[in-house]
Design a protein around this motif. Structure first.
Motif, short mmCIF file in Angstrom:
data_model
loop_
_atom_site.label_atom_id
_atom_site.label_comp_id
_atom_site.label_asym_id
_atom_site.label_seq_id
_atom_site.Cartn_x
_atom_site.Cartn_y
_atom_site.Cartn_z
N ASP A 112 -6.95 6.67 -5.13
CA ASP A 112 -7.22 6.97 -3.72
C ASP A 112 -6.97 5.74 -2.84
OD1 ASP A 112 -9.58 5.42 -3.70
OD2 ASP A 112 -10.74 7.12 -4.46
N ASP A 169 -8.75 3.94 -0.89
CA ASP A 169 -9.69 2.81 -0.96
C ASP A 169 -9.38 1.90 -2.15
OD1 ASP A 169 -10.93 3.76 1.23
OD2 ASP A 169 -12.73 4.51 0.19
N ARG A 170 -9.08 2.51 -3.27
CA ARG A 170 -8.76 1.70 -4.46
C ARG A 170 -7.44 0.97 -4.27
NH1 ARG A 170 -8.59 4.87 -9.77
NH2 ARG A 170 -8.76 2.89 -10.86
N ALA A 226 -8.17 -1.96 -2.01
CA ALA A 226 -8.91 -3.01 -2.73
C ALA A 226 -7.98 -3.76 -3.67
CB ALA A 226 -10.07 -2.38 -3.50
N GLU A 267 0.83 -1.21 0.00
CA GLU A 267 0.00 0.00 0.00
C GLU A 267 0.86 1.25 0.00
OE1 GLU A 267 -3.26 0.19 2.75
OE2 GLU A 267 -3.88 -1.86 2.33
#
Ligand SMILES: Cc1cn([C@H]2C[C@H](O)[C@@H](COP(=O)(O)OP(=O)(O)OP(=O)(O)O)O2)c(=O)[nH]c1=O
Length: 201
Positions: free
Chosen positions: A142, A144-145, A148, A102
């Motif tokens: 962003d 969240d993406r 995911a 991340e």
């Protein structure tokens, strides 16, 4: 004499697949246990990404040559490669875990980075090497993406924590360079080295 096959010293299934695309028969020559690969991939203090990726490729080829000699295998060219992602002078290797993936993707988001793949081929006493450098521009992504995407598991085992051949294609606005090089084995440069070793391609 024209070689009939080559040894591919790589655990990467993408490299085997891309080599198959050129119609070159190959056998896998896996040289090192995972912990030795980790040691070999350590970055030296102050080392540039370009110097790093070429040095690691050359070390992988040394290890593969040693394994070939130990096993008294038939003679054939041996091919090695290494891919690294560079954001400026910062080297992004394979992520250690999801949090690390991340962080890498957040760094790449909205920026252009380089993907470098060095290849090296040895046949008998002769060795040839080439470097492919591509530029890749990521759209802003962003958190969240990113989360995911990391949850899909795709970033693990990939330099820079993404795969252009996979879902990360949706993040990439522009590339300049070699799609196959970004995937881990630049086709143009590989064909060139193979021709130097006597293959007709
Ligand atoms: C940037 C990017 C990298 N990658 C992969 C290619 C490489 O397999 C990997 C980088 O790790 P490498 O250390 O180059 O290779 P590897 O550990 O997979 O295999 P080996 O050392 O045995 O040859 O990242 C993709 O598949 N797609 C991409 O878009």
């Amino acid at each position: 004499m024209t070689p009939e096959f080559i040894y591919l010293a790589s655990q990467s299934p993408r490299r085997a697949q891309l080599l198959g695309q050129l119609g070159v028969k190959h056998e896998l020559l896996l040289a090192l246990p995972d912990e030795d690969v980790e040691a070999l991939e350590a970055v030296l203090p102050g080392e540039s990404p370009t110097a790093y990726v070429q040095r690691v490729t050359s070390l992988k080829l040394d290890a593969a040559m040693a394994r070939w000699e130990q096993r008294s295998l038939p003679r054939a060219p041996i091919l090695c490669a290494d891919t690294t992602v560079a954001l400026g002078r910062t080297i992004l290797g394979k992520p250690e875990d999801a949090a690390n993936a991340e962080r890498m993707l957040a760094m790449l988001s909205g920026h252009t980075h380089r993907v470098m793949t060095a290849i090296a081929l040895q046949h008998g006493a002769e060795r040839w090497a080439l470097l492919n450098v591509s530029h890749v521009r990521f759209a802003p992504i962003d958190a969240d993406r990113i989360a995911a995407y990391v949850a899909t598991g795709e970033p693990l085992g990939k330099a820079g924590a993404y795969a252009i051949q996979g879902r990360a294609a949706a993040f990439i606005e522009h590339i300049s360079g070699s799609h196959s090089g970004i995937m881990g084995l630049p086709m143009f440069e590989t064909a060139r080295l193979l021709r130097q070793a006597g293959f007709r391609l």
